[in-house]
Design a protein around this motif. Structure first.
Motif, PDB file in Angstrom:
ATOM      1  N   VAL A 181      38.423  50.626  32.188  1.00 43.26           N
ATOM      2  CA  VAL A 181      38.773  49.305  32.703  1.00 43.26           C
ATOM      3  C   VAL A 181      39.962  49.478  33.649  1.00 43.26           C
ATOM      4  CG1 VAL A 181      37.954  47.997  30.714  1.00 43.26           C
ATOM      5  CG2 VAL A 181      40.300  48.811  30.747  1.00 43.26           C
ATOM      6  N   THR A 182      40.159  48.540  34.549  1.00 41.95           N
ATOM      7  CA  THR A 182      41.288  48.626  35.472  1.00 41.95           C
ATOM      8  C   THR A 182      42.520  47.970  34.849  1.00 41.95           C
ATOM      9  OG1 THR A 182      40.710  46.536  36.516  1.00 41.95           O
ATOM     10  CG2 THR A 182      39.730  48.523  37.455  1.00 41.95           C
ATOM     11  N   ARG A 183      43.687  48.329  35.370  1.00 42.72           N
ATOM     12  CA  ARG A 183      44.924  47.714  34.887  1.00 42.72           C
ATOM     13  C   ARG A 183      44.909  46.198  35.159  1.00 42.72           C
ATOM     14  NH1 ARG A 183      49.571  49.348  33.090  1.00 42.72           N
ATOM     15  NH2 ARG A 183      49.057  51.538  33.454  1.00 42.72           N
ATOM     16  N   GLN A 184      44.370  45.813  36.312  1.00 45.13           N
ATOM     17  CA  GLN A 184      44.285  44.391  36.645  1.00 45.13           C
ATOM     18  C   GLN A 184      43.478  43.634  35.586  1.00 45.13           C
ATOM     19  OE1 GLN A 184      42.372  43.609  40.403  1.00 45.13           O
ATOM     20  NE2 GLN A 184      42.441  41.388  40.139  1.00 45.13           N
ATOM     21  N   PHE A 185      42.374  44.235  35.146  1.00 49.24           N
ATOM     22  CA  PHE A 185      41.529  43.621  34.113  1.00 49.24           C
ATOM     23  C   PHE A 185      42.328  43.405  32.826  1.00 49.24           C
ATOM     24  CE2 PHE A 185      38.704  44.100  30.448  1.00 49.24           C
ATOM     25  CZ  PHE A 185      37.704  43.188  30.722  1.00 49.24           C
ATOM     26  N   LEU A 186      43.086  44.434  32.423  1.00 46.18           N
ATOM     27  CA  LEU A 186      43.888  44.319  31.205  1.00 46.18           C
ATOM     28  C   LEU A 186      44.972  43.256  31.347  1.00 46.18           C
ATOM     29  CD1 LEU A 186      44.389  48.014  30.012  1.00 46.18           C
ATOM     30  CD2 LEU A 186      43.006  46.253  28.942  1.00 46.18           C
ATOM     31  N   ASP A 187      45.627  43.227  32.515  1.00 49.78           N
ATOM     32  CA  ASP A 187      46.679  42.236  32.737  1.00 49.78           C
ATOM     33  C   ASP A 187      46.128  40.817  32.663  1.00 49.78           C
ATOM     34  OD1 ASP A 187      48.477  44.283  33.033  1.00 49.78           O
ATOM     35  OD2 ASP A 187      48.493  44.232  35.236  1.00 49.78           O
TER      36      ASP A 187
END
Length: 731
Positions: free
Chosen positions: A705-711
């Motif tokens: 997953v991307t960091r943006q998704f987690l944020d």
């Protein structure tokens, strides 16, 4: 040639003409060949070999008349590739496979008996059409084949059982359009009649009156006829329609018998015509859409009938209390707007069937999609159209170009002409991801980790990360229309074909390792040796080359046969020899399977068919070849390895095989074809049992997953927590 009865895994008997154990003629082995047949047999038995068992088929064949039938509310019969599948909807499993015949040119029509116990499968042959009847419960084919000597048709365009399940009619195709009556359990023909008009117009459908099996209906282009069966012969019955509508010369495309024995016949112009049980014309229904090709297929249910159009619209017509209108439009469902997510258009509705309890209608479309729509009162009365679902999952439309499998996950990737790239889970038998692009993807390669992909488009190669719900491009390489690429077994390199050159890159830096030259024409196939030190290639120029990647791509060996277009190559490295030697196996347009070692042809087999793709399973002692004869079904041949010429043939695709892959542990085989199907087989090793190899790691369950998704997820979670606290404080 001796026929061997092999277990199909899900089917209980060998197919007609079936899986055949054969020997191919060819060149003798150069060393140590045993002349005695007994010695050769003993050697083959020691070698063991492999057996393929159907695991799952992702795909659907829409161009078959009568291509869907419910055997009960949970089981659906439909054609996929060169097979007919019995699918259990509740368990989401294909519980039986009825393979097509060897030598057949494809399945043309299906019919299910009214008691839902017997399946008629009609197949097209070079000489004349053949129909086989199967017991749905056991999967076994009934004795005898239904083929008629006085019928010149190469296919039956339609078939139907009588109400008491005793008789079967088959409608022959061009040139003579002969209708034949059979006592199918005795494989005996009772009578036949040519039913077309003087111009030989196309016949579309035939049926028995469900309450009077002596009455048969035929419809076609400008043809609408009733026949009475008398002592096994067809007697024509005059009907008013021929006189009334002769001038307009309507094309009648579909029909269905209603529950009250009346008949609905639909024309290409969009008229729905009502007849009584004896074939007497009553009226053109006022609810008829009267739009061209708006009534392509029709099915009855207790409240009326359902019609499907060329524009992908399903319309439900229910009985009306008004004697003048008879039926009224109750609901209209536009399939494209009812499907969840961005998907290619489903195309025209080509067939429909209603489950026995009328809970579900199954819908087939011209784009090879198999859909279901709920008929339960609560769902049916909903204003919105969101209850159309895929019966299994969405399938490819049109030929599949690319196929590859990874190591760390039970995933396989495909791409094709429908501009989609799809990820399939072969353990769960599901589709995990489908992404629609703006252009066709010509080829695809899957990194062993299961986290990275390379996809070849018209303008460039795209290296992508496989995320939880998406593909994300992280690098583009300017190679146009690349149709062949492969990751090395360890994943540290990848090779991509650029016309007649092969470019090798480092996976994690995208640095060029070397450019491999030598081919005078397009390179069609590449393959890494198991240690990733060498790369082998072949192409349209009839040449095979072996390159040493660690020595800047120096050419190690070469062999060529001018005039042959080779399409596939596999390599086997012998590490036990004093000097490392690689044996190459190539196939192409010369209908031969060739073995090349140290720049010399060491063995060949005459395959008598074009073998388009090869895959090697050395530990299982099998070499699998995909048949790629134009306009013919694409079967798979499992050759004993080392090559003796013996092979077993398995029916798979309705069109030539386009790709084959084997998992690294040699437990699964995948094949794709120009029919848009992905076939998955279990590979079962034959011969004496040996201790199981410890394969170490199981499949990984990690995802990217991307960091943006987690944020974003974290922010959403915090927002929900804040709202929860506000509600608590108010309480």
């Amino acid at each position: 040639v001796s026929t061997t009865s092999l277990d199909a895994g899900v089917s209980l008997d060998p197919p007609p003409g079936g899986w055949r154990n054969r020997s191919a003629s060819g060149m003798a082995e150069t060393k140590g060949e045993k002349a005695e047949k007994g010695d050769k047999t003993e050697k083959t038995e020691e070698a063991g070999g492999a057996q393929l068992a159907h695991r799952h088929v992702f795909g659907f064949k829409s161009g078959v008349k009568g291509n869907m039938h419910f055997t009960d509310d949970a089981h659906l019969l439909y054609p996929a590739g060169h097979n007919t599948i019995l699918y259990h909807a509740d368990h989401k499993a294909q519980i039986r496979v009825f393979p097509g015949s060897e030598g057949s040119e494809g399945i043309s029509s299906l019919a299910l008996s009214p008691n839902r116990k017997f399946l008629a499968v009609c197949e097209k042959f070079q000489e004349r059409a053949v129909c086989y009847v199967y017991d749905v419960t056991t999967g076994k084919r009934r004795r005898g084949q239904l083929t008629y000597g006085d019928c010149d048709a190469r296919e039956y365009v339609c078939a139907a059982f009588s109400a008491e399940n005793k008789f079967l009619i088959t409608q022959g195709g061009p040139p003579d359009w002969t209708l034949i009556l059979w006592s199918w359990d005795k494989a005996k023909a009772h009578g036949a009649v040519k039913v077309s008009n003087l111009t030989g117009s196309m016949i579309h459908e035939c049926s028995f009156n469900p309450q009077d099996s002596s009455l048969v209906c035929i419809i076609g282009d400008g043809v609408f006829k009733f026949f009475r069966l008398q002592e096994g012969t067809f007697k024509g019955i005059p009907n008013q329609l021929n006189k009334m509508r002769e001038a307009s010369n309507q094309n009648y495309v579909c029909h269905t018998w209603l529950n009250d024995d009346r008949l609905i016949v639909c024309s290409e112009a969009g008229d729905a015509l009502l007849f009584d049980s004896g074939g007497e014309f009553k009226m053109v229904l006022p609810c008829s859409p009267c739009e061209p090709r708006s009534l392509l297929c029709v099915a009855s249910f207790s409240r009326g009938f359902i019609a499907g159009s060329e524009k992908g619209v399903v319309t439900f017509y229910e009985r009306s209390d008004d004697a003048k209108e008879m039926f009224r439009k109750a609901k209209e469902v536009k399939l494209d707007s009812s499907m969840a997510g961005p998907m290619p258009s489903v195309g025209a509705v080509t067939a429909m069937t209603v489950s026995p309890a009328e809970e579900t209608v199954a819908i087939a479309t011209s784009s090879n999609q198999l859909l279901t729509f709920s008929l339960s009162p609560t769902d049916f009365l909903k204003a919105e159209e969101g209850n159309v679902e895929h019966a299994l999952t969405s399938f490819h439309t049109g030929p599949i170009f690319g196929l590859d499998v990874c190591v760390r996950k039970p995933l396989v990737v495909t791409c094709g002409t429908d501009k989609t790239v799809r990820i399939w889970n072969f353990v769960d038998r599901t589709q995990e991801l489908c992404k629609v692009f703006n252009e066709e993807a010509f080829s695809v390669a899957f990194h062993p980790s299961g986290f990275h992909l390379i996809v070849g488009f018209a303008d460039k190669l795209r290296l992508m990360n496989l995320l939880m719900e998406d593909f994300r491009t992280y690098k583009e390489i300017p190679i146009k229309a690349c149709r062949e690429m492969r990751f090395s077994h360890g994943g540290q390199f990848f090779a991509a074909v650029n016309s007649n050159t092969i470019q090798v890159y480092k996976t994690y830096t995208c640095e060029v390792v070397c450019n491999l030259r030598g081919h005078q024409s397009k390179v069609k196939a590449v393959c890494w040796t198991s240690d990733d030190f060498r790369l082998v290639s072949t192409g349209q120029d009839g040449a095979t080359y072996e390159y040493d990647i660690l020595k800047e791509g120096r050419r190690v060996s070469e062999w060529s046969q001018k005039g042959t277009n080779f399409t596939s190559i596999v390599a086997l490295t012998d590490f036990e020899a004093t000097t490392q030697t690689t044996t190459l196996y190539v196939a192409g347009s010369d209908k031969m399977l060739k073995e090349v070692r140290e720049s010399q042809l060491t063995n060949y087999l005459e395959s008598n068919a074009t073998l388009g793709q090869l895959a090697l399973a050395p530990c299982t002692r099998a070499l699998i070849a995909g048949v790629a004869e134009p306009e013919m079904p694409g079967s798979l041949r499992c050759y004993n390895f080392p090559l003796t010429g013996d092979y077993v043939e398995y029916q798979a695709h309705a069109a030539p095989v386009s790709r084959i892959r084997v998992t690294w542990d040699e437990l699964y085989l995948f094949s794709t074809g120009d029919d848009g199907c992905l076939c998955i087989f279990d590979i079962k090793k034959l011969g004496p049992a040996k201790p199981e190899k410890d394969f170490g790691l199981g499949y990984a369950d990690e995802i990217l997953v991307t960091r943006q998704f987690l944020d974003e997820k974290q922010a959403t979670l915090l927002e929900f927590e804040r709202r929860g606290e506000e509600l608590d404080s108010r309480i």
